[in-house]
Design an enzyme around this catalytic site. Structure first.
Site, PDB file in Angstrom:
ATOM      1  CB  SER A  65      -0.883  -0.030   1.292  1.00  0.00           C
ATOM      2  OG  SER A  65      -0.092   0.255   2.357  1.00  0.00           O
ATOM      3  CE  LYS A 102      -3.097   2.399   3.882  1.00  0.00           C
ATOM      4  NZ  LYS A 102      -2.337   0.935   4.259  1.00  0.00           N
TER       5      LYS A 102
END
Length: 144
Positions: A65, A102
């Site tokens: 990700s 993230k």
């Protein structure tokens, strides 16, 4: 699509010393200098990478990700829990029982956890979530 990485977290061994030779002349992309055979400087990666030993951890990434930021599967992260999270930082976050890696953005009434891979959508974090920023990534160590 929401993607949570599997992140293995390790405490560093700051008692050990890992002094490695350091070239005084930098790294040449041309011909090596004969003086490099006599490297006298030493570099200890613990001292270089760990500023706050009691708050620093290593973690291994599993997932893609953050691949567009160059953070790939099996990369090793150096995470400092004492660093105050800031907008745009890359953070290891704990949300609803799982860890994820993230970019963090504070939007006032909510936060966004933004991946660096277009396959995944940002995660909106509200007061309804069990959420904390576990630590801020300071270094990414890659195998070439």
């Amino acid at each position: 699509m929401t993607k949570f990485e599997t992140i293995q977290i390790f405490a560093p061994d700051t008692e050990s010393v890992a002094e490695l030779p350091l070239s005084e002349n930098g790294v040449s992309a041309g011909f090596p200098s004969p003086a490099d055979d006599f490297m006298s400087l030493k570099l200890d990666l613990n001292r270089e990478l760990i500023k706050n030993p009691s708050a620093t951890f290593y973690a291994r990434v599993s997932g893609d990700s953050m691949i567009d930021d160059g953070i790939c599967n099996d990369d090793l992260l150096v995470i400092d829990k004492s660093v105050e999270p800031y907008d745009g930082c890359v953070a290891v976050c704990y949300i609803d029982g799982e860890f994820t890696l993230k970019h963090f953005e504070n939007k006032g009434d909510h936060a966004l956890l933004i991946p660096a891979n277009k396959k995944y959508k940002p995660i909106r974090v509200t007061s309804d979530n069990d959420f904390m920023i576990w630590g801020v990534v300071r270094y990414v160590i890659k195998k070439v």
